[in-house]
Write an enzyme that holds these catalytic residues in place. Structure first.
Site, PDB file in Angstrom:
ATOM      1  CB  CYS A 315      -0.852   9.539   0.131  1.00 40.16           C
ATOM      2  SG  CYS A 315      -2.121   8.805  -0.930  1.00 40.16           S
ATOM      3  CG  HIS A 867      -0.600   4.809   0.098  1.00 36.77           C
ATOM      4  ND1 HIS A 867      -1.090   5.941   0.718  1.00 36.77           N
ATOM      5  CD2 HIS A 867       0.616   4.575   0.650  1.00 36.77           C
ATOM      6  CE1 HIS A 867      -0.211   6.356   1.619  1.00 36.77           C
ATOM      7  NE2 HIS A 867       0.832   5.551   1.592  1.00 36.77           N
TER       8      HIS A 867
END
Length: 921
Positions: A315, A867
């Site tokens: 990510c 994230h």
């Protein structure tokens, strides 16, 4: 299903597997075979063999019998079923392929061959997924199971036929030749094999003994199998001298196979990494040519809204890529014919491969109606040139972004031969002239789309603190890294001691300039503790209950003092001359936990105390006893207040290693012998005498409780006299040493963090903090051309030239000696009308410098995890979207701002729009 040769009880199965596993683990070597088994089936088997004894029958009866005993007994697992590990979308004529996102321990486990053989004999099933052990690492001594062998796409020229094969990275180029000939029904003499990238020959693979790993062949790499012209005796008529080929009409597209495969090696004992390579997706060569514009429409919701699959903690890469590909200047450039600008000769570049891989990925993301893209070809190239980003570990999105911008610049640098240019100092010339000269020199060596779009220019001013020499330079920048602590002041806590026994130590908290120097701290402390005219302060840093260093230089930057440091300030007299300074180091006896009489030794504790000693007088052991009594007197358990000690600025600075050597010299055995000697001494030791030991110039300990009139010989080479005081339990009953035990930290970070979260922080304030003058860190001192010495100069940055796209990195990740943390400070950044006009030092450009936000990356979670996502505004639609890997969803503009914002992308507003805005307002 395989025939079940024997049926054992669960306990017998478990013991058999355990014995085999231990033996296999001890004997595993390169070339051995391991087998994948689904975690789901393995979990069921473990529950079965680990069930309670009462649920099974241990009389040797068949499994059918003992499975029925007990209503709660777990049933014997059915046959092995590995189907959930297999990608059934792959063509049937190919080998069995695994899903590309498998994780060891979550989706599968690896079993040695003998363990698998026993389970397969008992249960049968399949499919059988065998993988080999290979040697890896720089030394090739680490063993790994190659779960995903290399997947290579073979392109046969000139027929235009393609085929995909699996082959171990430890196989040789000769083996690859052999496999290619078998697939295309050719002989070895008929073909040449090339490392093939972006429809261009890169390297002729002719060393038949070299392994594919040594040749740096990556997962899903294109390999060109070239059929030699039979009319040419040497077989090389189509190969040019420079090792490349004129492709002409011989363009070969990627394989039509769409099976996603990632590269991974793993085992329970050996290294385990996830994939970092990508199989190029199928392309229609009739609609999208190798070169030139793609011809696809860029308007409408179908374009620019393509997600990126997460390949395992990627990510960080996906969020940065989406911001770059949605930068309008880059989207336009890479969808047009940029290939003529690729610089394959640049030694600082990546032979153009990074730029080509990025361009291919950008075209896929901007193509209409395309499903989420797996960026494995790009990640494979990234891993090839930046191994730090290989594997499946989480990385810093900003660090990747910095590498990409620099790498793309070097691959696309229009300057083929960089001239050598020596920079000149300003020497009083006008800033405008010097700045233009520096920029021209920079462009003479660096000229690319990245420079055109993203690079600006700093004005950097250095001032020597000794001779006041001023040096002005103008340096390029690619992005701004702004701190999230814009406050101009800083609170610091220092414990102040006296040396005459007049007061107890006191913690003093003062406010100082955040980018100040030690002289600012000393001045603030002097005012706070009412320092007398004949007194001065000496700062010291305490580590491990010893004086680590004295902060004698008033120009030491306060930024070098961390929040978790411990500082003391000693009051000393200004009129002292020809003195040495006694350091009183406290020690106490550590007791064993099992026996109160079991001593572990004398260990330092508390805070050292300091007192001056005149070198003009003869010093005896009784004199030192008296000095120590004086500086300890405030801690006597009486009603009188007390004080601790002081020190002179001229004292020599001991280092940590010196203190350690002294402590080692004065061992616990020596201490015990001295105390024993005192007890048997013919001279009685009065209760007034303290258990003191002086460290002489030979690092030997001298007992100061005997021989009171004996003269102490002081070292002529050191300004410090080290004396240990050993605090017995009896002695602690007479003194309250709590005043020296708990030294406060300079600043409690937790309180600052809570305060920072509650106070809004402006992006303008972060920028002002970044541009504020500050001293250089000691590790990065400046060589003054006038002093001919390295100096800790003060540095001031100014914005001079701003780029079309301004990238701003918010420094959320902070590091100190003992703590690593993330700042969750909310930064109030403008989305529209980010006005930098007043921050630009150059006044030659009278146009307003207005920017608008169009993209940003976010980081959610803590340090080392979390994230990344991206918020991006599609300019054609004037709408904001959230890009979360493969998932894309619309968001409102008011939701763009959050405390997770990490890297901001601003685009300069044209002067026409600025004028229109001014008129409307």
């Amino acid at each position: 299903m395989a025939e079940v040769a024997q049926k054992l009880t669960p306990e017998e199965e478990k013991q058999s597997i355990r014995d085999i596993s231990v033996a296999a683990e001890a004997q595993t070597k390169n070339g051995d075979t391991f087998y994948l088994i689904t975690q789901r089936w393995w979990h069921d088997w473990l529950e079965y063999v680990n069930q309670n004894q009462s649920s099974t029958v241990n009389d040797g009866s068949s499994s059918e019998n003992h499975e029925s005993v007990g209503s709660n007994a777990l049933k014997r697992p059915s046959s092995i079923d590995n189907s959930d590990l297999v990608d059934e979308t792959v063509s049937q004529d190919m080998d069995i392929e695994l899903h590309d996102t498998l994780v060891e321990g979550t989706d599968y486990i690896l079993l040695p061959q003998e363990v698998w053989n026993h389970l397969y004999m008992w249960y049968g099933g399949g499919p059988v997924l065998a993988r080999q052990v290979i040697s890896t690492g720089l030394s090739q001594t680490e063993l790994s199971v190659e779960v995903y062998p290399l997947r290579l796409q073979l392109h046969l020229m000139p027929k235009g036929v393609s085929s995909v094969i699996r082959i171990s990275k430890k196989e040789t180029i000769g083996k690859l030749h052999q496999r290619a000939c078998e697939i295309f029904d050719l002989t070895l003499k008929q073909v040449y094999i090339w490392d093939y990238f972006s429809l261009r020959k890169h390297t002729l693979m002719s060393d038949m003994e070299k392994t594919l790993d040594d040749a740096n062949i990556q997962m899903d790499q294109d390999i060109l199998v070239e059929v030699v012209n039979s009319n040419n005796e040497d077989g090389m008529n189509s190969i040019q001298e420079n090792g490349s080929v004129d492709n002409g009409n011989m363009a070969v597209g990627p394989s039509q196979s769409s099976a996603p495969i990632s590269e991974a090696v793993s085992s329970s004992k050996y290294s385990s990494t996830n994939g970092n390579a990508e199989l190029s997706q199928a392309q229609n060569l009739n609609t999208e040519k190798a070169y030139g514009p793609s011809g696809v429409s860029t308007r409408g919701s179908s374009c620019g809204l393509t997600g990126l699959l997460n390949l395992g903690n990627t990510c960080f890469m996906n969020s940065a890529i989406q911001c770059l590909v949605h930068t309008p200047e880059f989207a336009r450039y890479f969808r047009e014919d940029y290939h003529q600008e690729i610089n394959r000769q640049n030694p600082l570049g990546m032979v153009g491969e990074l730029a080509l891989a990025f361009g291919d990925l950008l075209r896929k993301l901007w193509a209409p109606g395309r499903a989420p893209v797996a960026p494995r070809p790009f990640k494979a190239k990234l891993a090839r040139f930046a191994p730090q980003f290989s594997g499946c570990s989480q990385h810093d999105s900003q660090e990747l972004l910095a590498f990409l911008l620099d790498g793309l610049h070097e691959d696309l640098n229009r300057v083929k031969h960089k001239p050598y240019i020596k920079s000149k100092d300003a020497d009083g010339r006008p800033d405008e002239v010097v700045a233009d000269e520096y920029w021209a020199n920079h462009i003479a060596r660096n000229d690319s789309i990245i420079v055109d779009v993203c690079q600006g220019q700093f004005k950097s001013t250095l001032v020597c603190p000794v001779c006041n020499k001023v040096s002005v330079t103008f340096d390029p920048f690619m992005y701004l890294s702004l701190p999230l602590q814009p406050a101009t002041t800083r609170s610091m806590t220092v414990t102040v001691f006296t040396c005459d026994g007049s007061a107890l130590p006191a913690a003093c908290t003062v406010t100082v300039p955040k980018q100040g120097r030690c002289r600012d701290l000393i001045q603030a402390l002097s005012n706070a503790c009412s320092l007398q005219l004949n007194e001065k302060l000496l700062l010291a840093e305490i580590r491990g209950h010893l004086i680590y260093r004295f902060l004698e230089d008033p120009l030491i930057s306060l930024s070098s003092i961390k929040d978790d440091d411990h500082l003391t300030a000693y009051k000393i007299s200004k009129v002292l001359k020809n003195t040495k300074f006694l350091q009183l180091i406290h020690r106490r006896e550590e007791q064993g936990s099992g026996n109160a009489q079991s001593a572990l030794g004398w260990k330092p504790y508390g805070t050292p105390l300091v007192s001056p000693i005149s070198c003009d007088d003869t010093i005896t052991r009784s004199d030192i006893q008296l000095i120590v009594h004086t500086i300890l007197s405030p801690m006597l358990r009486t009603t009188n207040p007390g004080a601790i000690t002081s020190r002179n600025a001229s004292v020599a600075t001991p280092d940590e290693s010196h203190s350690t050597r002294i402590l080692e010299a004065c061992t616990d055995a020596d201490t015990a012998d001295l105390r024993k000697g005192n007890g048997n001494s013919s001279k009685p030791v009065t209760s007034q005498k303290l258990p003191l030991q002086l460290v002489d110039e030979n690092n030997a300990c001298i007992d100061l409780t005997v021989g009171g009139d004996k003269v102490v010989k002081l070292s002529s080479s050191s300004m410090s006299i080290l004396v240990f005081v050993d605090w017995s339990q009896k002695l602690l009953g007479s003194y309250d040493t709590s005043h020296i035990e708990n030294l406060p930290e300079v600043c409690k970070y937790g309180h600052l963090g809570k305060k920072a979260r509650n106070e809004p922080l402006s992006l303008y304030a972060c920028l002002e903090s970044f541009l504020r003058e500050e001293p250089l860190v000691p590790e990065d001192m400046w060589y003054c051309p006038q002093c001919k010495e390295r100096r800790q100069a003060s540095k001031k940055l100014d914005l001079w030239r701003l780029p079309e796209v301004l990238v701003i990195h918010l420094k959320r990740f902070s590091y100190s000696r003992s703590v690593k943390h993330k700042l969750d400070t909310f930064v109030n950044f403008p989305i529209h009308d980010f006005d930098l006009t007043n921050y630009v030092a150059s006044k030659s450009n009278t146009q307003r410098q207005i920017y608008e936000l169009y993209a940003l990356t976010n980081h959610y979670g803590g340090m080392g995890s979390g994230h990344y996502t991206a918020h991006i505004k599609l300019l054609d639609e004037n709408k904001w979207y959230n890009f979360d890997d493969s998932h894309i969803s619309p968001i409102n503009e008011e939701d763009v701002k959050s405390a997770a914002a990490y890297v901001l992308f601003y685009r300069k507003v044209s002067s026409d729009k600025c004028s229109a805005t001014n008129e409307s307002t």
